[in-house]
Design a protein around this motif. Structure first.
Motif, PDB file in Angstrom:
ATOM      1  N   UNK A   1      29.765  53.972  97.403  1.00 55.97           N
ATOM      2  CA  UNK A   1      28.836  53.407  98.382  1.00 55.97           C
ATOM      3  C   UNK A   1      28.017  52.284  97.774  1.00 55.97           C
ATOM      4  N   UNK A   2      27.797  51.227  98.577  1.00 57.37           N
ATOM      5  CA  UNK A   2      26.939  50.129  98.147  1.00 57.37           C
ATOM      6  C   UNK A   2      26.017  49.756  99.299  1.00 57.37           C
ATOM      7  N   UNK A   3      25.171  48.742  99.072  1.00 57.09           N
ATOM      8  CA  UNK A   3      24.185  48.345 100.071  1.00 57.09           C
ATOM      9  C   UNK A   3      24.754  47.310 101.037  1.00 57.09           C
ATOM     10  N   UNK A   4      24.335  47.307 102.301  1.00 53.59           N
ATOM     11  CA  UNK A   4      24.868  46.352 103.291  1.00 53.59           C
ATOM     12  C   UNK A   4      24.822  44.882 102.873  1.00 53.59           C
ATOM     13  N   UNK A   5      23.731  44.381 102.232  1.00 53.21           N
ATOM     14  CA  UNK A   5      23.732  42.959 101.867  1.00 53.21           C
ATOM     15  C   UNK A   5      24.834  42.581 100.870  1.00 53.21           C
ATOM     16  N   UNK A   6      25.365  43.567 100.156  1.00 55.70           N
ATOM     17  CA  UNK A   6      26.408  43.282  99.166  1.00 55.70           C
ATOM     18  C   UNK A   6      27.722  42.896  99.856  1.00 55.70           C
ATOM     19  N   UNK A   7      27.922  43.374 101.089  1.00 57.06           N
ATOM     20  CA  UNK A   7      29.187  43.138 101.784  1.00 57.06           C
ATOM     21  C   UNK A   7      29.495  41.649 101.883  1.00 57.06           C
ATOM     22  N   UNK A   8      28.489  40.834 102.155  1.00 58.77           N
ATOM     23  CA  UNK A   8      28.720  39.397 102.304  1.00 58.77           C
ATOM     24  C   UNK A   8      29.337  38.806 101.046  1.00 58.77           C
ATOM     25  N   UNK A   9      28.897  39.283  99.883  1.00 62.10           N
ATOM     26  CA  UNK A   9      29.433  38.780  98.620  1.00 62.10           C
ATOM     27  C   UNK A   9      30.870  39.244  98.421  1.00 62.10           C
ATOM     28  N   UNK A  10      31.166  40.487  98.813  1.00 58.25           N
ATOM     29  CA  UNK A  10      32.532  40.995  98.679  1.00 58.25           C
ATOM     30  C   UNK A  10      33.484  40.206  99.575  1.00 58.25           C
ATOM     31  N   UNK A  11      33.036  39.914 100.798  1.00 64.67           N
ATOM     32  CA  UNK A  11      33.866  39.139 101.731  1.00 64.67           C
ATOM     33  C   UNK A  11      34.153  37.756 101.152  1.00 64.67           C
ATOM     34  N   UNK A  12      33.200  37.209 100.427  1.00 66.60           N
ATOM     35  CA  UNK A  12      33.374  35.889  99.827  1.00 66.60           C
ATOM     36  C   UNK A  12      34.278  35.862  98.620  1.00 66.60           C
ATOM     37  N   UNK A  13      34.773  37.041  98.191  1.00 60.36           N
ATOM     38  CA  UNK A  13      35.720  37.083  97.077  1.00 60.36           C
ATOM     39  C   UNK A  13      35.172  37.686  95.806  1.00 60.36           C
ATOM     40  N   UNK A  14      33.946  38.245  95.837  1.00 57.68           N
ATOM     41  CA  UNK A  14      33.348  38.815  94.629  1.00 57.68           C
ATOM     42  C   UNK A  14      33.885  40.215  94.363  1.00 57.68           C
ATOM     43  N   UNK A  15      33.887  40.607  93.099  1.00 56.87           N
ATOM     44  CA  UNK A  15      34.164  41.991  92.724  1.00 56.87           C
ATOM     45  C   UNK A  15      32.868  42.793  92.818  1.00 56.87           C
ATOM     46  N   UNK A  16      32.998  44.119  92.910  1.00 59.37           N
ATOM     47  CA  UNK A  16      31.809  44.959  93.001  1.00 59.37           C
ATOM     48  C   UNK A  16      31.373  45.370  91.607  1.00 59.37           C
ATOM     49  N   UNK A  17      30.137  45.004  91.251  1.00 58.61           N
ATOM     50  CA  UNK A  17      29.590  45.358  89.947  1.00 58.61           C
ATOM     51  C   UNK A  17      28.882  46.711  90.036  1.00 58.61           C
ATOM     52  N   UNK A  18      28.840  47.402  88.926  1.00 57.20           N
ATOM     53  CA  UNK A  18      28.281  48.762  88.928  1.00 57.20           C
ATOM     54  C   UNK A  18      26.807  48.828  89.331  1.00 57.20           C
ATOM     55  N   UNK A  19      25.962  47.837  88.994  1.00 56.44           N
ATOM     56  CA  UNK A  19      24.570  47.921  89.466  1.00 56.44           C
ATOM     57  C   UNK A  19      24.448  47.964  90.985  1.00 56.44           C
ATOM     58  N   UNK A  20      25.501  47.563  91.687  1.00 56.72           N
ATOM     59  CA  UNK A  20      25.453  47.578  93.140  1.00 56.72           C
ATOM     60  C   UNK A  20      25.804  48.915  93.753  1.00 56.72           C
ATOM     61  N   UNK A  21      26.177  49.906  92.936  1.00 52.58           N
ATOM     62  CA  UNK A  21      26.546  51.215  93.490  1.00 52.58           C
ATOM     63  C   UNK A  21      25.319  52.026  93.874  1.00 52.58           C
ATOM     64  N   UNK A  22      25.489  52.841  94.901  1.00 52.60           N
ATOM     65  CA  UNK A  22      24.480  53.822  95.291  1.00 52.60           C
ATOM     66  C   UNK A  22      25.014  55.188  94.856  1.00 52.60           C
ATOM     67  N   UNK A  23      24.243  55.904  94.043  1.00 53.04           N
ATOM     68  CA  UNK A  23      24.697  57.190  93.522  1.00 53.04           C
ATOM     69  C   UNK A  23      24.186  58.309  94.422  1.00 53.04           C
ATOM     70  N   UNK A  24      25.083  59.065  95.064  1.00 51.40           N
ATOM     71  CA  UNK A  24      24.646  60.179  95.921  1.00 51.40           C
ATOM     72  C   UNK A  24      24.160  61.351  95.086  1.00 51.40           C
ATOM     73  N   UNK A  25      23.436  62.283  95.684  1.00 51.94           N
ATOM     74  CA  UNK A  25      22.930  63.450  94.934  1.00 51.94           C
ATOM     75  C   UNK A  25      24.044  64.239  94.261  1.00 51.94           C
TER      76      UNK A  25
END
Length: 585
Positions: free
Chosen positions: A97-121
């Motif tokens: 899971x990541x945050x909604x604002x990150x989606x725009x960067x992914x759509x633009x061709x970016x890879x997902x970096x670990x600081x962008x992850x949301x860690x569930x309980x």
């Protein structure tokens, strides 16, 4: 991979043997899918196409399309699901899971970096390096991207959630998604609550890294884009607030007015249907394939910020909705060929149509490709010019011009008038006549006229002069420097050809001269005409391509070029070849 437009090489119906092999491959790659689920994903009799394409970086990709949507794609003999498939089977892959604002960067061709992850309980899913994973947004379990894990879960935790986490292959809103029906992610409730706001609870080191980590490396390696604002917004917004964000999961918050989502979708479906009939569909379009009505007309009539999804309506299928409209006597539907329905008649005087008020168009709805982040196409400004040939250099050299000089019509007129006045050639008795000296005689008269024509009216003199000059033109695209070329600009050439199978194909050439990409035009026509398209080198033309579309599609081409691209009719050749109403294409 699909952040930019791809090039379609071929689009063919799947063979029975290939269908069985695909089922076996899906069963082997995704063992969690049961037999019934595999049969549902790859139906036995429904239409299934194999589309071979080249991504913008040159990768050869095979895409499997069912019901108009890409469901799987194959790259280097590896099979991957699309977001359309994951929305039906959200548990097919381990999901992060990541945050909604990150989606725009992914759509633009970016890879997902670990600081962008949301860690569930419950912690992160357990994966190994190279495992295929799904990526979802806070508040919605529907995946919005798929990617390959760059490290194992244990390595992610050891790194303190820093570095590149996933190589993203495909996302919601990328060009592969756009090749389908462009539906939005469904709303799927998370299995477990999202992590608490760090301001309310200190949380683990992992959660803190998630919310306050440095996201500067969110973009592709080698880029230095600063996305601190994304991190800042994410860190300040609690998960509950993120869930309430109308853009979460690509869903747009809409006023309910006490109506269920299904009732709202029913209203939207009817609105788009009536809007399309009133504004886009003409009598000459009939009979009209029902799939074309939906794909080419109804989707483009959807209000900005909303997404038409027939499956979310009470009708579930377009055919059922159209049956209802037929019972209301708005339209008449017939099966003109086996299994293919068409609208054959429309009652444009029906109260549903006459009472519909056409909404004011929004500024962003003017783009040729709806929903695209790209700038809308604007036709070039084309200006006729003239080139001085060797035979006319004596007439123009006094004004500082030589052989090959490029002039516009106004400059030619000024030069000729100045020459006549400077050499006292205006007739003293009639100012409308110009006496012809030896230079003018050589430049503009035919050989048999040189001893008989002594004077010419101004308009005849100027028109003859323009005729003797060589043609040239200037093309100016929005935001670019003008380009001047000698000769006449070739029009967009539309022709009909008969193939060996006795089938007609529509061929269109010279699109590049007007800034139109043949591959993009082919992909758009393929969707609108529901017909196969190919792009091949144009015979006898260097570095030029031609688009071939199965059947007589001149009417669709005309609408695209004249109404949407706004090319002047004088620059299009062959529009008269459109099929006459009632005639078979």
């Amino acid at each position: 991979m699909f952040a930019k437009a791809f090039r379609v090489k071929s689009n063919t119906a799947i063979k029975g043997s290939d269908r069985r092999k695909l089922r076996a491959d899906v069963t082997a790659v995704f063992p969690t899918l049961g037999t019934d689920q595999v049969s549902q994903l790859i139906p036995g009799k429904e239409e299934l196409n194999i589309v071979k394409l080249y991504a913008h970086r040159g990768d050869a990709v095979t895409v499997y399309v069912s019901g108009g949507n890409p469901i799987l794609f194959e790259l280097e003999k590896n099979l991957y699901p699309t977001v359309y498939t994951l929305w039906s089977y959200p548990d097919l892959l381990p999901a992060f899971t990541t945050w909604p604002p990150v989606l725009e960067k992914l759509v633009g061709g970016a890879d997902l970096m670990l600081p962008g992850l949301v860690v569930p309980p419950a912690g992160l899913p357990q994966v190994q390096k190279g495992d295929l994973c799904a990526i979802a947004l806070v508040g919605n379990r529907a995946p919005v991207a798929i990617g390959v894990a760059a490290m194992s879960t244990a390595e992610m935790l050891t790194s303190g959630l820093k570095g590149r986490g996933f190589s993203v292959l495909h996302t919601y809103q990328d060009h592969l998604w756009r090749s389908g029906d462009k539906s939005s992610p469904p709303s799927i409730a998370p299995l477990a609550p999202d992590p608490p706001d760090p301001g309310e609870e200190k949380g683990s080191v992992q959660a803190d890294a998630t919310l306050r980590g440095d996201l500067r490396h969110l973009t592709l390696e080698g880029e230095e884009e600063e996305v601190g604002e994304v991190q800042h917004r994410c860190a300040e917004k609690s998960p509950s607030e993120a869930t309430e964000d109308p853009s979460v999961g690509g869903l747009t918050a809409e006023p309910t007015d006490g109506k269920t989502l299904q009732e709202q979708m029913d209203e939207l479906l009817e609105r788009c249907f009536v809007h399309a009939l009133k504004c886009r569909v003409k009598k000459a379009d009939l009979p009209l394939l029902t799939s074309t009505l939906l794909g080419s007309h109804m989707f483009s009539c959807c209000p900005e910020g909303r997404q038409l999804d027939v499956k979310k309506s009470s009708y579930k299928k377009l055919s059922k909705f159209l049956q209802h409209m037929q019972q209301e006597q708005v339209i008449q539907v017939k099966e003109l060929s086996q299994g293919v329905e068409s609208i054959v008649a429309v009652d444009w005087k029906h109260p549903r149509i006459t009472s519909f008020v056409i909404p004011e168009p929004s500024p962003t709805s003017q783009a040729v490709q709806e929903g695209s982040r790209e700038q809308p196409y604007h036709p070039p400004d084309i200006k006729s010019l003239y080139c001085v040939p060797a035979s006319m250099t004596l007439l123009f050299q006094e004004s500082g011009h030589k052989k090959g000089s490029i002039l516009d019509g106004g400059e030619v007129r000024t030069i000729v008038i100045s020459y006549a006045k400077k050499h006292d050639l205006v007739d003293a008795d009639n100012n409308n006549l110009v006496k012809l000296d030896p230079i003018l005689c050589d430049c503009i008269l035919e050989k048999n006229e040189q001893h008989t024509v002594m004077k010419l009216p101004w308009d005849s003199l100027l028109s003859r002069c323009l005729e003797k000059l060589q043609p040239a033109y200037q093309v100016t695209f929005p935001g670019q420097e003008p380009v001047v070329k000698k000769g006449k600009i070739c029009p967009v050439d539309i022709t009909l050809a008969q193939r060996a199978s006795n089938k007609k194909v529509t061929v269109v050439r010279n699109l590049e001269a007007y800034g139109l990409d043949p591959y993009s035009v082919a992909a758009l026509l393929q969707q609108r005409c529901q017909a196969s398209t190919t792009v091949t080198p144009a015979p006898g033309a260097k570095d030029s391509l031609q688009v071939q579309i199965q059947g007589n599609q001149v009417h669709h081409l005309g609408r695209l070029l004249l109404e949407e691209c706004q090319l002047p009719r004088k620059h299009i050749q062959g529009l008269e070849k459109a099929p006459k109403p009632g005639k078979k294409k």
